[in-house]
Design an enzyme around this catalytic site. Structure first.
Site, PDB file in Angstrom:
ATOM      1  N   CYS A  21       0.982  -1.083   0.030  1.00  0.00           N
ATOM      2  CA  CYS A  21      -0.049   0.019  -0.015  1.00  0.00           C
ATOM      3  C   CYS A  21       0.704   1.195   0.158  1.00  0.00           C
ATOM      4  CB  CYS A  21      -0.912   0.126   1.241  1.00  0.00           C
ATOM      5  SG  CYS A  21      -2.047  -1.339   1.237  1.00  0.00           S
ATOM      6  N   HIS A  55      -3.286   6.997   2.442  1.00  0.00           N
ATOM      7  CA  HIS A  55      -3.883   5.850   1.887  1.00  0.00           C
ATOM      8  C   HIS A  55      -5.119   5.731   2.546  1.00  0.00           C
ATOM      9  CE1 HIS A  55      -4.062   1.695   0.882  1.00  0.00           C
ATOM     10  NE2 HIS A  55      -3.871   1.311   2.024  1.00  0.00           N
ATOM     11  N   ASN A 113     -10.432  -0.095  -0.121  1.00  0.00           N
ATOM     12  CA  ASN A 113      -8.796   0.366  -0.140  1.00  0.00           C
ATOM     13  C   ASN A 113      -8.358  -0.393  -1.223  1.00  0.00           C
ATOM     14  OD1 ASN A 113      -6.089  -0.529   0.493  1.00  0.00           O
ATOM     15  ND2 ASN A 113      -6.533  -1.278   2.598  1.00  0.00           N
TER      16      ASN A 113
HETATM   17  O1  UT7 Z   1      -3.926  -1.128   3.420  1.00  0.00           O
HETATM   18  C1  UT7 Z   1      -3.420  -1.665   4.286  1.00  0.00           C
HETATM   19  C2  UT7 Z   1      -3.693  -1.326   5.522  1.00  0.00           C
HETATM   20  N1  UT7 Z   1      -4.779  -2.080   6.262  1.00  0.00           N
HETATM   21  C3  UT7 Z   1      -5.472  -1.512   7.244  1.00  0.00           C
HETATM   22  O2  UT7 Z   1      -5.088  -0.194   7.380  1.00  0.00           O
HETATM   23  C4  UT7 Z   1      -6.639  -2.163   7.905  1.00  0.00           C
HETATM   24  C5  UT7 Z   1      -6.621  -1.835   9.186  1.00  0.00           C
HETATM   25  N2  UT7 Z   1      -7.432  -2.411  10.172  1.00  0.00           N
HETATM   26  C6  UT7 Z   1      -8.593  -1.960  10.238  1.00  0.00           C
HETATM   27  O3  UT7 Z   1      -9.361  -1.268   9.433  1.00  0.00           O
HETATM   28  C7  UT7 Z   1      -9.812  -2.862  11.098  1.00  0.00           C
HETATM   29  O4  UT7 Z   1      -8.681  -3.534  11.977  1.00  0.00           O
HETATM   30  C8  UT7 Z   1     -10.826  -3.751  10.269  1.00  0.00           C
HETATM   31  C9  UT7 Z   1     -11.801  -2.879   9.513  1.00  0.00           C
HETATM   32  C10 UT7 Z   1      -9.949  -4.552   9.305  1.00  0.00           C
HETATM   33  C11 UT7 Z   1     -11.357  -4.456  11.372  1.00  0.00           C
HETATM   34  O5  UT7 Z   1     -12.116  -3.741  12.309  1.00  0.00           O
HETATM   35  P1  UT7 Z   1     -12.083  -4.265  14.068  1.00  0.00           P
HETATM   36  O6  UT7 Z   1     -12.703  -3.027  14.651  1.00  0.00           O
HETATM   37  O7  UT7 Z   1     -10.611  -4.255  14.229  1.00  0.00           O
HETATM   38  O8  UT7 Z   1     -13.015  -5.575  13.870  1.00  0.00           O
HETATM   39  P2  UT7 Z   1     -12.250  -6.875  14.184  1.00  0.00           P
HETATM   40  O9  UT7 Z   1     -11.443  -7.546  13.296  1.00  0.00           O
HETATM   41  O10 UT7 Z   1     -11.916  -6.926  15.775  1.00  0.00           O
HETATM   42  O11 UT7 Z   1     -13.637  -7.669  14.486  1.00  0.00           O
HETATM   43  C12 UT7 Z   1     -14.814  -7.538  15.315  1.00  0.00           C
HETATM   44  C13 UT7 Z   1     -15.977  -8.479  14.847  1.00  0.00           C
HETATM   45  C14 UT7 Z   1     -15.539  -9.819  15.020  1.00  0.00           C
HETATM   46  O12 UT7 Z   1     -16.347 -10.522  15.718  1.00  0.00           O
HETATM   47  P3  UT7 Z   1     -16.395 -11.203  17.267  1.00  0.00           P
HETATM   48  O13 UT7 Z   1     -15.239 -11.958  16.842  1.00  0.00           O
HETATM   49  O14 UT7 Z   1     -16.241  -9.927  17.978  1.00  0.00           O
HETATM   50  O15 UT7 Z   1     -17.743 -11.918  17.386  1.00  0.00           O
HETATM   51  C15 UT7 Z   1     -15.412 -10.316  13.580  1.00  0.00           C
HETATM   52  O16 UT7 Z   1     -15.766 -11.791  13.375  1.00  0.00           O
HETATM   53  O17 UT7 Z   1     -16.620  -8.195  13.809  1.00  0.00           O
HETATM   54  C16 UT7 Z   1     -16.525  -9.272  13.007  1.00  0.00           C
HETATM   55  N3  UT7 Z   1     -16.443  -9.071  11.587  1.00  0.00           N
HETATM   56  C17 UT7 Z   1     -17.356  -8.978  10.813  1.00  0.00           C
HETATM   57  N4  UT7 Z   1     -18.747  -8.713  10.967  1.00  0.00           N
HETATM   58  C18 UT7 Z   1     -19.543  -8.263   9.791  1.00  0.00           C
HETATM   59  C19 UT7 Z   1     -15.212  -9.206  10.862  1.00  0.00           C
HETATM   60  N5  UT7 Z   1     -15.411  -8.819   9.698  1.00  0.00           N
HETATM   61  C20 UT7 Z   1     -16.809  -8.650   9.407  1.00  0.00           C
HETATM   62  C21 UT7 Z   1     -17.728  -8.094   8.425  1.00  0.00           C
HETATM   63  N6  UT7 Z   1     -18.953  -8.330   8.675  1.00  0.00           N
HETATM   64  N7  UT7 Z   1     -17.241  -8.065   7.128  1.00  0.00           N
END
Ligand code: UT7
Length: 308
Positions: free
Chosen positions: A111, A235, A265
């Site tokens: 990225c 980004h 992204n």
């Molecule tokens: O380009 C490279 C740079 N990349 C980035 O900058 C990405 C940086 N990270 C992020 O943007 C965030 O960490 C994410 C958007 C990827 C994830 O957000 P989060 O608040 O960290 O969510 P999480 O991974 O902790 O997931 C929370 C919950 C989980 O459920 P439980 O375990 O709490 O029951 C996931 O299973 O959300 C669930 N989950 C979803 N639910 C609905 C994960 N993906 C989804 C989804 N829809 N698409």
């Protein structure tokens, strides 16, 4: 460094896929994706290819700069999703646009790729005796997604952007700050022939910690303060990352334009697509100070300050 951006162009695939569309095929919702990321839609390549979109973006950038392809000395393409292992994307674009006098090669810094490619091109212009460079960021990340993994596939989109750089007597690139930490490569990776895997929370923490520091480093090198900056182009990974960086730099969010709501992204393509869209809207004015900052797999990161 006396290098100016005098042309920009971008290309998005025709198919627009909304969060609700994804909600039809997997366990997710518009509410979850929008509130966590700021994304409402992304464009997905069906007929389009990384090379085809890059060619269109490059053609537009040349037209915008009012320059002919024979005058291009260097083409650098940043991508992790070229259509072929070899030759490089930049060489195919060279043929397609007819830039027969250019040297062409690719850079993979995920990225951060466009930013590293821009810096590299600028160094060639400053020290290599070249006049004109075309820098491209392009991805079809949809082809590297596991479409059963909702934690990654909802985040990314496809597209290409290009910027035309010319050696100049004034303005240009004021400073750069770049870095990488290979120790952490496993938090965001894609094995050959496999799918992209990401530890989202680790990448999030890295981004909100590192991006402000690297922007501050670039500002210090340029003898500037954050208040002197007109626009911060970051980004486009997540609206919450941008908000956090704005807060850390004590800057209003209006200075951080976004397009991740419509594009998702797009990795190396995100900065040049955003730049081309803003350019088309007439958002850049001569003398404006613009910060570009990329961050992602590697881990890699960087900030470059440009006087428009
Ligand atoms: O380009 C490279 C740079 N990349 C980035 O900058 C990405 C940086 N990270 C992020 O943007 C965030 O960490 C994410 C958007 C990827 C994830 O957000 P989060 O608040 O960290 O969510 P999480 O991974 O902790 O997931 C929370 C919950 C989980 O459920 P439980 O375990 O709490 O029951 C996931 O299973 O959300 C669930 N989950 C979803 N639910 C609905 C994960 N993906 C989804 C989804 N829809 N698409």
């Amino acid at each position: 460094m006396k290098v100016k951006i005098t042309g920009t162009g971008s290309c998005l695939p025709k198919l627009r896929v909304t969060n609700d569309d994804l909600g039809q095929i997997m366990e997710t919702s518009d509410e979850w994706i929008r509130s966590r990321t700021g994304i409402t839609a992304r464009h997905i390549a069906v007929e389009e290819t990384t090379t085809g979109m890059s060619t269109e973006a490059a053609d537009k950038a040349l037209k915008n700069a009012e320059i002919s392809a024979e005058d291009v000395d260097i083409i650098i393409a940043a991508t992790v999703s070229a259509d072929k292992h070899l030759p490089g994307l930049a060489c195919e674009v060279q043929k397609n646009i007819g830039a027969e006098n250019a040297v062409a090669f690719d850079i993979n810094a995920a990225c951060s790729g466009f930013l590293f490619a821009l810096d590299t091109a600028a160094l060639y212009l400053e020290h290599g005796g070249y006049q004109h460079a075309l820098v491209i960021g392009a991805e079809t990340l949809s082809k590297m997604m596991d479409w059963t993994d909702r934690s990654t596939c909802v985040l990314f989109g496809d597209g290409a952007g290009a910027a035309f750089l010319t050696a100049s007597e004034e303005g240009g690139i004021l400073s750069q700050s770049v870095g990488s930490n290979g120790e952490k490569w496993e938090v965001l990776s894609c094995p050959k022939g496999g799918y992209l895997q990401m530890n989202g929370q680790e990448v999030f923490k890295f981004a909100v910690r590192t991006v402000p520091l690297c922007v501050e480093d670039a500002l210090e090198k340029a003898g500037m303060k954050a208040d002197d900056v007109d626009l911060f182009l970051l980004h486009q990974a997540n609206v919450r990352i941008l908000q956090s960086v704005a807060k850390r730099l004590k800057q209003p969010e209006e200075k951080f334009p976004m397009n991740m709501n419509e594009c998702g992204n797009t990795s190396a393509a995100s900065l040049p697509i955003l730049m081309a869209q803003l350019d088309e809207q007439g958002r850049f004015h001569r003398g404006n100070k613009v910060v570009l900052s990329g961050f992602g797999a590697g881990l890699t990161w960087g900030a470059t300050i440009i006087e428009w």
